[in-house]
Design a protein around this motif. Structure first.
Motif, PDB file in Angstrom:
ATOM      1  N   PRO A 185      24.025  -0.810   9.052  1.00 23.34           N
ATOM      2  CA  PRO A 185      22.777  -0.035   8.991  1.00 23.34           C
ATOM      3  C   PRO A 185      21.847  -0.681   7.962  1.00 23.34           C
ATOM      4  CG  PRO A 185      24.714   1.382   8.712  1.00 23.34           C
ATOM      5  CD  PRO A 185      25.194  -0.029   8.625  1.00 23.34           C
ATOM      6  N   SER A 186      20.607  -0.969   8.369  1.00 22.28           N
ATOM      7  CA  SER A 186      19.719  -1.772   7.517  1.00 22.28           C
ATOM      8  C   SER A 186      18.368  -1.102   7.333  1.00 22.28           C
ATOM      9  CB  SER A 186      19.501  -3.139   8.151  1.00 22.28           C
ATOM     10  OG  SER A 186      20.736  -3.736   8.465  1.00 22.28           O
ATOM     11  N   PRO A 187      17.688  -1.373   6.224  1.00 23.13           N
ATOM     12  CA  PRO A 187      16.349  -0.845   6.016  1.00 23.13           C
ATOM     13  C   PRO A 187      15.336  -1.510   6.953  1.00 23.13           C
ATOM     14  CG  PRO A 187      16.904  -2.398   4.280  1.00 23.13           C
ATOM     15  CD  PRO A 187      18.149  -2.220   5.108  1.00 23.13           C
ATOM     16  N   ALA A 188      14.210  -0.855   7.146  1.00 19.18           N
ATOM     17  CA  ALA A 188      13.149  -1.404   7.991  1.00 19.18           C
ATOM     18  C   ALA A 188      12.486  -2.589   7.297  1.00 19.18           C
ATOM     19  CB  ALA A 188      12.111  -0.324   8.289  1.00 19.18           C
ATOM     20  N   ALA A 189      12.227  -3.646   8.062  1.00 22.42           N
ATOM     21  CA  ALA A 189      11.621  -4.864   7.494  1.00 22.42           C
ATOM     22  C   ALA A 189      10.293  -4.563   6.790  1.00 22.42           C
ATOM     23  CB  ALA A 189      11.428  -5.898   8.594  1.00 22.42           C
ATOM     24  N   LEU A 190       9.486  -3.675   7.365  1.00 19.28           N
ATOM     25  CA  LEU A 190       8.196  -3.342   6.743  1.00 19.28           C
ATOM     26  C   LEU A 190       8.413  -2.718   5.366  1.00 19.28           C
ATOM     27  CD1 LEU A 190       6.309  -1.918   9.861  1.00 19.28           C
ATOM     28  CD2 LEU A 190       5.570  -3.896   8.503  1.00 19.28           C
ATOM     29  N   ASP A 191       9.442  -1.861   5.248  1.00 11.71           N
ATOM     30  CA  ASP A 191       9.744  -1.245   3.952  1.00 11.71           C
ATOM     31  C   ASP A 191      10.248  -2.274   2.952  1.00 11.71           C
ATOM     32  OD1 ASP A 191       8.979   1.273   4.753  1.00 11.71           O
ATOM     33  OD2 ASP A 191      10.995   1.839   5.436  1.00 11.71           O
ATOM     34  N   VAL A 192      11.018  -3.258   3.433  1.00  7.18           N
ATOM     35  CA  VAL A 192      11.524  -4.303   2.539  1.00  7.18           C
ATOM     36  C   VAL A 192      10.351  -5.116   1.979  1.00  7.18           C
ATOM     37  CG1 VAL A 192      12.871  -6.435   2.439  1.00  7.18           C
ATOM     38  CG2 VAL A 192      13.821  -4.412   3.555  1.00  7.18           C
ATOM     39  N   VAL A 193       9.389  -5.453   2.833  1.00  5.04           N
ATOM     40  CA  VAL A 193       8.207  -6.193   2.353  1.00  5.04           C
ATOM     41  C   VAL A 193       7.512  -5.388   1.252  1.00  5.04           C
ATOM     42  CG1 VAL A 193       5.871  -6.981   2.983  1.00  5.04           C
ATOM     43  CG2 VAL A 193       7.822  -7.517   4.469  1.00  5.04           C
ATOM     44  N   ARG A 194       7.340  -4.098   1.477  1.00  8.41           N
ATOM     45  CA  ARG A 194       6.645  -3.247   0.489  1.00  8.41           C
ATOM     46  C   ARG A 194       7.454  -3.120  -0.801  1.00  8.41           C
ATOM     47  NH1 ARG A 194       6.177   0.401   5.274  1.00  8.41           N
ATOM     48  NH2 ARG A 194       4.268  -0.238   6.364  1.00  8.41           N
ATOM     49  N   THR A 195       8.767  -2.990  -0.658  1.00  6.59           N
ATOM     50  CA  THR A 195       9.627  -2.830  -1.844  1.00  6.59           C
ATOM     51  C   THR A 195       9.623  -4.090  -2.703  1.00  6.59           C
ATOM     52  OG1 THR A 195      11.031  -1.266  -0.654  1.00  6.59           O
ATOM     53  CG2 THR A 195      12.002  -2.323  -2.593  1.00  6.59           C
ATOM     54  N   VAL A 196       9.701  -5.250  -2.048  1.00  2.13           N
ATOM     55  CA  VAL A 196       9.703  -6.512  -2.802  1.00  2.13           C
ATOM     56  C   VAL A 196       8.339  -6.727  -3.465  1.00  2.13           C
ATOM     57  CG1 VAL A 196       9.900  -9.037  -2.619  1.00  2.13           C
ATOM     58  CG2 VAL A 196      11.483  -7.562  -1.346  1.00  2.13           C
ATOM     59  N   ARG A 197       7.299  -6.380  -2.754  1.00  2.00           N
ATOM     60  CA  ARG A 197       5.943  -6.483  -3.310  1.00  2.00           C
ATOM     61  C   ARG A 197       5.788  -5.601  -4.537  1.00  2.00           C
ATOM     62  NH1 ARG A 197       1.365  -8.699  -0.973  1.00  2.00           N
ATOM     63  NH2 ARG A 197      -0.324  -7.517  -1.906  1.00  2.00           N
ATOM     64  N   ASP A 198       6.333  -4.396  -4.416  1.00  2.00           N
ATOM     65  CA  ASP A 198       6.297  -3.428  -5.527  1.00  2.00           C
ATOM     66  C   ASP A 198       7.021  -4.010  -6.755  1.00  2.00           C
ATOM     67  OD1 ASP A 198       5.968  -0.510  -6.426  1.00  2.00           O
ATOM     68  OD2 ASP A 198       8.134  -0.827  -6.674  1.00  2.00           O
ATOM     69  N   ALA A 199       8.037  -4.848  -6.492  1.00  2.00           N
ATOM     70  CA  ALA A 199       8.786  -5.482  -7.590  1.00  2.00           C
ATOM     71  C   ALA A 199       8.169  -6.828  -7.969  1.00  2.00           C
ATOM     72  CB  ALA A 199      10.245  -5.669  -7.177  1.00  2.00           C
ATOM     73  N   GLY A 200       6.967  -7.108  -7.464  1.00  2.00           N
ATOM     74  CA  GLY A 200       6.248  -8.322  -7.834  1.00  2.00           C
ATOM     75  C   GLY A 200       6.719  -9.583  -7.138  1.00  2.00           C
ATOM     76  N   GLY A 230       1.912  -7.171   3.740  1.00  2.00           N
ATOM     77  CA  GLY A 230       1.957  -8.010   2.545  1.00  2.00           C
ATOM     78  C   GLY A 230       2.930  -9.174   2.608  1.00  2.00           C
ATOM     79  N   LEU A 231       3.465  -9.453   3.800  1.00  2.00           N
ATOM     80  CA  LEU A 231       4.355 -10.619   3.946  1.00  2.00           C
ATOM     81  C   LEU A 231       3.644 -11.888   3.471  1.00  2.00           C
ATOM     82  CD1 LEU A 231       7.086 -11.690   5.286  1.00  2.00           C
ATOM     83  CD2 LEU A 231       5.652 -12.273   7.247  1.00  2.00           C
ATOM     84  N   ASP A 232       4.404 -12.777   2.796  1.00  2.00           N
ATOM     85  CA  ASP A 232       3.807 -14.009   2.270  1.00  2.00           C
ATOM     86  C   ASP A 232       4.028 -15.231   3.147  1.00  2.00           C
ATOM     87  OD1 ASP A 232       2.824 -13.450  -0.670  1.00  2.00           O
ATOM     88  OD2 ASP A 232       4.704 -12.350  -0.420  1.00  2.00           O
ATOM     89  N   GLY A 233       5.149 -15.276   3.875  1.00  2.00           N
ATOM     90  CA  GLY A 233       5.409 -16.527   4.585  1.00  2.00           C
ATOM     91  C   GLY A 233       6.443 -16.446   5.693  1.00  2.00           C
ATOM     92  N   LEU A 234       6.570 -17.577   6.397  1.00  2.00           N
ATOM     93  CA  LEU A 234       7.542 -17.730   7.483  1.00  2.00           C
ATOM     94  C   LEU A 234       8.385 -18.969   7.217  1.00  2.00           C
ATOM     95  CD1 LEU A 234       5.154 -17.173  10.562  1.00  2.00           C
ATOM     96  CD2 LEU A 234       6.769 -15.494   9.579  1.00  2.00           C
ATOM     97  N   GLU A 235       9.696 -18.848   7.400  1.00  2.00           N
ATOM     98  CA  GLU A 235      10.578 -19.999   7.261  1.00  2.00           C
ATOM     99  C   GLU A 235      10.556 -20.768   8.586  1.00  2.00           C
ATOM    100  OE1 GLU A 235      14.992 -20.626   5.375  1.00  2.00           O
ATOM    101  OE2 GLU A 235      14.906 -19.412   7.195  1.00  2.00           O
ATOM    102  N   VAL A 236       9.641 -21.708   8.660  1.00  2.00           N
ATOM    103  CA  VAL A 236       9.424 -22.454   9.905  1.00  2.00           C
ATOM    104  C   VAL A 236      10.532 -23.492  10.123  1.00  2.00           C
ATOM    105  CG1 VAL A 236       7.882 -24.087  11.071  1.00  2.00           C
ATOM    106  CG2 VAL A 236       6.930 -22.125   9.832  1.00  2.00           C
TER     107      VAL A 236
END
Ligand code: AMP
Ligand code: ZN
Ligand code: FE
Ligand code: FE
Length: 305
Positions: A185-200, A230-236
């Motif tokens: 069971p995993s968190p939503a990707a959108l929430d992870v982006v926001r959480t990491v952003r919140d942590a700078g 707020g996503l910053d990048g893609l691992e191309v």
């Protein structure tokens, strides 16, 4: 003629020198220590390396000490398990504040869920194979500090003689299509982006187009939504992304103003991936560091003025 430049051809121009921004150690499912990661990165001539174990920052301290002693720049990172609809999304998070309460809570929840999930898988497997929870824990190198995953179950199966290698176990009983498989069971990707952003921190979707991991890949619209959050990048540049998918990802990165990174997804001897097989340009790393909450020494970023 309009001023639109989007018609300009997108060219795949992977960095030839640079950093490997996707590496696992014994603090998750890699087989080597952070010190070995650093030493091998020096031998390979990399400009720097990132430690990105699954759902933890436990390996940062050991990696930082080794990097300082070797004189190799280090990026602090984590590969965070998440999902978007029915698609499993691995989110690389760099240079965030590891003391952020939201980050600590996020990792705690996922790591607990991973343990419960692994135990259920082992219960199912133990009906047909000579393994036990204890034999799986024997494969975990750093005790409570290690994020447990299917590779540790694979290693127990190899130890018991059921398979010759971890990869064979992944092709067999622990495959996501096998009847022993249980998802985490995993968190939503959108929430992870926001959480990491919140942590700078800075977020990059890992192997966004790996068809071996997902039946349904992230769509353009989903990537646009992540960028909006707020996503910053893609691992191309990752071995899981096929050439035509890299072109698609490069186009999306241009459209949504995203950074483009490369990484090997090195797991030591646990996977065939070679350290440094895909790289990130120095200039991209500079931008990640500028955006992050901590500097290359791990201290808080000083803001101007
Ligand atoms: P889990 O996250 O517990 O579902 O386990 C999946 C993880 O196993 C992914 O992060 C893979 O990178 C990792 N893994 C390690 N070694 C292998 C391998 N030989 N084949 C496939 N996946 C592997
Ligand atoms: Zn892994
Ligand atoms: Fe991954
Ligand atoms: Fe990985």
């Amino acid at each position: 003629m309009t001023l639109e430049t989007t018609s300009e051809a997108v060219r795949d121009n992977p960095p030839r020198v640079g950093w490997d921004l996707h590496c696992h150690t014994v603090f998750s499912d890699g087989t080597r220590t952070p010190r070995e990661l650093v030493e091998l990165a020096v031998s390979a001539g990399l400009l720097g390396v990132a430690i990105t174990d699954h759902d933890t920052s436990s390996g940062w301290r050991a990696a930082a000490k080794a990097a300082r002693e070797a004189g190799l720049p280090l990026l602090r990172g984590t590969e965070i398990t998440s999902e978007f609809g029915r698609t499993s999304v691995h989110m690389l998070a760099y240079q965030y504040d590891p003391h952020s309460a939201r980050i600590i809570e996020l990792f705690h929840r996922t790591r607990m869920a991973r343990l419960t999930r692994a135990k259920v898988m082992v219960e199912r497997l133990a009906n047909d194979f000579p393994i036990s929870w204890e034999s799986v824990l024997d494969q975990v190198k750093e005790g409570d500090q290690t994020t447990v995953g299917r590779p540790h179950i694979a290693d127990a199966l190899v130890h018991a003689g059921v398979y010759g290698t971890r990869s064979e176990a992944f092709a067999g009983a622990i495959n996501s299509r096998s009847r022993y498989y249980v998802p985490t069971p995993s968190p939503a990707a959108l929430d992870v982006v926001r959480t990491v952003r919140d942590a700078g921190g800075v977020t990059v979707v890992a192997h966004p187009a790996d068809a071996g991991r997902n039946r349904i890949l992230l769509s353009d619209t989903q990537i646009e939504q992540l960028a909006g959050a707020g996503l910053d990048g893609l691992e191309v540049w990752h071995r899981g992304n096929a050439p035509e998918q890299r072109m698609r990802l490069l186009g999306l990165a241009r459209r949504f103003n995203l950074l483009t990174t490369g990484g090997s997804d090195w797991h030591g001897s646990g996977k065939p991936n070679r350290l440094g097989e895909h790289l990130t340009a120095q200039d991209t790393v500079r931008r990640i560091v500028e955006r992050g909450a901590i500097d290359l020494a791990g201290g808080p970023m000083r803001t101007a003025g």
